[in-house]
Design a protein around this motif. Structure first.
Motif, PDB file in Angstrom:
ATOM      1  N   THR A 185      -7.062   1.735   0.242  1.00 19.10           N
ATOM      2  CA  THR A 185      -6.757   1.391  -1.045  1.00 19.10           C
ATOM      3  C   THR A 185      -7.622  -0.606  -0.067  1.00 19.10           C
ATOM      4  OG1 THR A 185      -5.177   2.111  -1.035  1.00 19.10           O
ATOM      5  CG2 THR A 185      -4.867   0.013  -1.033  1.00 19.10           C
ATOM      6  N   LEU A 186      -7.264  -1.134   1.632  1.00 20.63           N
ATOM      7  CA  LEU A 186      -7.449  -2.070   1.361  1.00 20.63           C
ATOM      8  C   LEU A 186      -9.547  -2.212   1.125  1.00 20.63           C
ATOM      9  CD1 LEU A 186      -5.813  -2.282   5.107  1.00 20.63           C
ATOM     10  CD2 LEU A 186      -5.504  -2.841   2.797  1.00 20.63           C
ATOM     11  N   GLU A 187      -9.819  -1.545   1.527  1.00 16.70           N
ATOM     12  CA  GLU A 187     -11.483  -1.781   1.046  1.00 16.70           C
ATOM     13  C   GLU A 187     -11.873  -2.236  -0.617  1.00 16.70           C
ATOM     14  OE1 GLU A 187     -13.380   1.835   1.741  1.00 16.70           O
ATOM     15  OE2 GLU A 187     -13.552   1.700   3.672  1.00 16.70           O
TER      16      GLU A 187
ATOM     17  N   VAL B 126       0.856  -1.326  -0.179  1.00 15.82           N
ATOM     18  CA  VAL B 126       0.315  -0.018   0.256  1.00 15.82           C
ATOM     19  C   VAL B 126       0.327   0.878   0.161  1.00 15.82           C
ATOM     20  CG1 VAL B 126      -1.989   1.541   0.961  1.00 15.82           C
ATOM     21  CG2 VAL B 126      -1.523  -1.087   1.184  1.00 15.82           C
ATOM     22  N   GLU B 127       0.575   2.122  -0.998  1.00 15.84           N
ATOM     23  CA  GLU B 127       1.053   3.685  -1.139  1.00 15.84           C
ATOM     24  C   GLU B 127       0.374   4.238  -0.377  1.00 15.84           C
ATOM     25  OE1 GLU B 127       3.978   6.324  -4.038  1.00 15.84           O
ATOM     26  OE2 GLU B 127       4.170   4.620  -4.510  1.00 15.84           O
ATOM     27  N   PHE B 128       0.931   5.034   0.525  1.00 14.62           N
ATOM     28  CA  PHE B 128      -0.007   6.063   0.674  1.00 14.62           C
ATOM     29  C   PHE B 128       0.775   7.222   1.519  1.00 14.62           C
ATOM     30  CE2 PHE B 128       1.913   3.529   4.251  1.00 14.62           C
ATOM     31  CZ  PHE B 128       2.195   4.663   5.593  1.00 14.62           C
ATOM     32  N   GLY B 129      -0.553   8.223   1.081  1.00 10.28           N
ATOM     33  CA  GLY B 129      -0.079   9.844   2.162  1.00 10.28           C
ATOM     34  C   GLY B 129       1.207  10.998   1.396  1.00 10.28           C
TER      35      GLY B 129
ATOM     36  N   GLU C  49      -8.632  -3.699  -1.909  1.00 13.24           N
ATOM     37  CA  GLU C  49      -8.139  -4.864  -2.152  1.00 13.24           C
ATOM     38  C   GLU C  49      -9.401  -6.480  -0.956  1.00 13.24           C
ATOM     39  OE1 GLU C  49      -5.448  -5.725  -4.415  1.00 13.24           O
ATOM     40  OE2 GLU C  49      -5.543  -3.908  -4.672  1.00 13.24           O
ATOM     41  N   LEU C  50      -9.623  -6.055  -0.498  1.00 13.47           N
ATOM     42  CA  LEU C  50      -9.701  -7.299   0.676  1.00 13.47           C
ATOM     43  C   LEU C  50     -11.363  -7.188   0.481  1.00 13.47           C
ATOM     44  CD1 LEU C  50      -7.730  -5.945   4.058  1.00 13.47           C
ATOM     45  CD2 LEU C  50      -7.291  -7.592   1.968  1.00 13.47           C
ATOM     46  N   GLU C  51     -11.732  -8.190   0.240  1.00 14.02           N
ATOM     47  CA  GLU C  51     -13.215  -8.599   0.624  1.00 14.02           C
ATOM     48  C   GLU C  51     -14.712  -8.149   2.002  1.00 14.02           C
ATOM     49  OE1 GLU C  51     -15.406 -10.410  -1.498  1.00 14.02           O
ATOM     50  OE2 GLU C  51     -13.331 -10.438  -3.327  1.00 14.02           O
ATOM     51  N   PRO C  52     -15.003  -7.786   2.017  1.00 17.70           N
ATOM     52  CA  PRO C  52     -16.152  -7.183   3.252  1.00 17.70           C
ATOM     53  C   PRO C  52     -15.489  -8.496   4.951  1.00 17.70           C
ATOM     54  CG  PRO C  52     -17.212  -7.161   1.815  1.00 17.70           C
ATOM     55  CD  PRO C  52     -15.423  -7.973   0.950  1.00 17.70           C
ATOM     56  N   GLY C  53     -14.714  -8.565   5.404  1.00 13.00           N
ATOM     57  CA  GLY C  53     -14.549  -8.830   7.319  1.00 13.00           C
ATOM     58  C   GLY C  53     -13.200 -10.093   6.503  1.00 13.00           C
ATOM     59  N   GLN C  54     -12.760  -9.886   5.646  1.00 10.45           N
ATOM     60  CA  GLN C  54     -11.718 -10.692   5.114  1.00 10.45           C
ATOM     61  C   GLN C  54     -10.715 -10.471   6.165  1.00 10.45           C
ATOM     62  OE1 GLN C  54      -9.809 -10.607   1.293  1.00 10.45           O
ATOM     63  NE2 GLN C  54      -8.850 -12.684   1.833  1.00 10.45           N
TER      64      GLN C  54
ATOM     65  N   GLY D 176       3.923   8.792   2.818  1.00  7.86           N
ATOM     66  CA  GLY D 176       3.664   9.091   3.772  1.00  7.86           C
ATOM     67  C   GLY D 176       3.976  10.396   3.926  1.00  7.86           C
ATOM     68  N   THR D 177       4.235  11.674   3.915  1.00  4.59           N
ATOM     69  CA  THR D 177       4.523  12.811   3.824  1.00  4.59           C
ATOM     70  C   THR D 177       3.090  13.607   4.508  1.00  4.59           C
ATOM     71  OG1 THR D 177       4.666  13.746   2.391  1.00  4.59           O
ATOM     72  CG2 THR D 177       7.086  12.655   2.281  1.00  4.59           C
ATOM     73  N   ASP D 178       2.143  12.981   4.148  1.00  9.73           N
ATOM     74  CA  ASP D 178       0.847  13.929   4.481  1.00  9.73           C
ATOM     75  C   ASP D 178       0.590  13.444   6.211  1.00  9.73           C
ATOM     76  OD1 ASP D 178       0.610  15.057   2.019  1.00  9.73           O
ATOM     77  OD2 ASP D 178      -0.752  13.323   1.988  1.00  9.73           O
ATOM     78  N   ARG D 179      -0.712  14.220   5.959  1.00  6.37           N
ATOM     79  CA  ARG D 179      -1.433  14.497   7.843  1.00  6.37           C
ATOM     80  C   ARG D 179      -1.447  12.913   8.056  1.00  6.37           C
ATOM     81  NH1 ARG D 179      -1.985  18.512  10.396  1.00  6.37           N
ATOM     82  NH2 ARG D 179      -2.808  17.727  12.123  1.00  6.37           N
ATOM     83  N   LEU D 180      -0.992  12.516   9.504  1.00 10.71           N
ATOM     84  CA  LEU D 180      -1.749  10.934   9.482  1.00 10.71           C
ATOM     85  C   LEU D 180      -2.459  10.470   9.141  1.00 10.71           C
ATOM     86  CD1 LEU D 180       0.566  10.741  13.037  1.00 10.71           C
ATOM     87  CD2 LEU D 180       1.094  10.143  10.223  1.00 10.71           C
ATOM     88  N   GLU D 181      -3.733  11.228   9.693  1.00  6.52           N
ATOM     89  CA  GLU D 181      -5.297  10.982   9.528  1.00  6.52           C
ATOM     90  C   GLU D 181      -5.615  10.479   7.871  1.00  6.52           C
ATOM     91  OE1 GLU D 181      -5.406  15.673  10.272  1.00  6.52           O
ATOM     92  OE2 GLU D 181      -4.509  13.867  11.164  1.00  6.52           O
ATOM     93  N   LEU D 182      -5.197  11.725   7.221  1.00  8.19           N
ATOM     94  CA  LEU D 182      -4.938  11.287   5.984  1.00  8.19           C
ATOM     95  C   LEU D 182      -3.485   9.870   5.138  1.00  8.19           C
ATOM     96  CD1 LEU D 182      -4.039  14.665   3.938  1.00  8.19           C
ATOM     97  CD2 LEU D 182      -6.132  13.886   4.728  1.00  8.19           C
ATOM     98  N   CYS D 183      -2.612   9.927   5.681  1.00  7.10           N
ATOM     99  CA  CYS D 183      -1.911   8.957   5.574  1.00  7.10           C
ATOM    100  C   CYS D 183      -3.263   7.014   5.595  1.00  7.10           C
ATOM    101  CB  CYS D 183      -1.080   8.340   6.095  1.00  7.10           C
ATOM    102  SG  CYS D 183       0.160   9.569   6.059  1.00  7.10           S
ATOM    103  N   LEU D 184      -3.784   7.395   6.957  1.00  6.95           N
ATOM    104  CA  LEU D 184      -4.698   6.522   6.931  1.00  6.95           C
ATOM    105  C   LEU D 184      -5.818   6.422   6.146  1.00  6.95           C
ATOM    106  CD1 LEU D 184      -5.216   4.089   9.587  1.00  6.95           C
ATOM    107  CD2 LEU D 184      -6.433   5.883  10.389  1.00  6.95           C
ATOM    108  N   LEU D 185      -6.155   7.493   6.390  1.00  8.87           N
ATOM    109  CA  LEU D 185      -7.774   7.181   4.792  1.00  8.87           C
ATOM    110  C   LEU D 185      -7.303   6.856   3.781  1.00  8.87           C
ATOM    111  CD1 LEU D 185     -10.427   8.430   4.478  1.00  8.87           C
ATOM    112  CD2 LEU D 185      -9.388  10.258   3.465  1.00  8.87           C
ATOM    113  N   ASP D 186      -5.776   7.088   2.957  1.00 12.18           N
ATOM    114  CA  ASP D 186      -5.248   6.430   1.518  1.00 12.18           C
ATOM    115  C   ASP D 186      -5.829   4.753   2.639  1.00 12.18           C
ATOM    116  OD1 ASP D 186      -5.335   8.587   0.540  1.00 12.18           O
ATOM    117  OD2 ASP D 186      -2.962   9.051   0.515  1.00 12.18           O
TER     118      ASP D 186
END
Length: 241
Positions: free
Chosen positions: A76-78, A56-59, A80-85, A62-72
């Motif tokens: 991505t995981l929503e 996962v490449e994010f923010g 790439e992953l199945e619900p509940g996986q 990784g230089t954006d604000r932490l909350e934006l990094c987490l949102l990215d």
């Protein structure tokens, strides 16, 4: 301008294995001014075991604000992953903190099985900076570094059901070991902070241990535990914090 983004990337991930029913993929979360390619050796080692990896490449590296990094990461995981996986996480530096915060989100409750930190700044990097220095660092490297270098330690509780294994080097000059020491701690010797992502065997072993019976966690007094050959001399000290 964020000058840190001019730093060259390192490594390229191998082609990931296709998703299969019931698999538990490994999510790779890079650090500040890094990218998924830093995990090239780890990804190749896990692919050899038949594990699917998701880099996962994010923010903006990784230089954006932490909350934006987490949102990215969530976005991505929503996708790439199945619900509940369920899935495992390997997080280097900032990526360890992001993995821990991800595991606390309601939509991921009970889904993170094991979080392996590599020099992870779980508790931030407390440092006293005056406003002028903070503004300068933000301009050069982006805001995430300033958020990590906070006035006091960040609280780092471990969510119910998540096994955290933190791999720490005695030669880490970037993230203080006190920030990384949560969960089960394993020490390696002589590796710089940036090169902790070369410890593919250590990470593979930690993930295998995380998949095992949780009652099999090593006794902290077991000084003879073999942490494995990784190309670097390894200490034989394991702690449970």
């Amino acid at each position: 301008m964020n000058l840190a983004l001019l730093i060259p990337r390192r490594g390229i991930l191998p082609e990931p294995l296709p998703a299969t029913p019931g698999d538990i993929p490994v999510v790779l979360l890079h650090g500040t001014v890094s990218s998924p390619g830093n995990f090239a050796l780890i990804a190749a080692r896990l692919r050899d075991e038949g594990r699917r990896v998701i880099g996962v490449e994010f923010g903006h590296r990784g230089t954006d604000r932490l909350e934006l990094c987490l949102l990215d990461i969530v976005t991505t995981l929503e996708r790439e992953l199945e619900p509940g996986q369920r899935f495992d996480i390997v997080g280097h530096s900032l990526g360890g903190l992001m993995g821990l915060r991800l595991a606390h989100l309601p939509q991921f409750a009970g889904r993170v099985r094991t979080l392996v930190g590599l020099g992870a700044c779980f508790r931030g990097q407390p440092v006293a900076w005056n406003p002028l220095v903070r503004a300068l660092v933000t301009a050069v490297t982006g805001p995430s570094l300033v958020q990590l270098m906070c006035d006091a330690e960040i609280d780092a509780p471990i969510p119910e059901g998540v096994r955290v294994i933190s791999i720490i080097s005695d030669n880490d000059r970037i993230v203080d070991p006190s920030s990384s020491r949560i969960g089960e701690v394993r020490w390696v010797e002589g590796t710089s902070h940036a090169l902790l992502t070369l410890h593919a065997e250590e990470v593979a072993r930690a993930l295998a241990d995380g998949a095992a019976d949780p009652h099999g966690i090593s006794d902290p007094d077991d000084i003879d535990q073999d942490l494995g050959a990784t190309g670097h001399e390894t200490s034989r000290r394991v702690e449970n914090i």
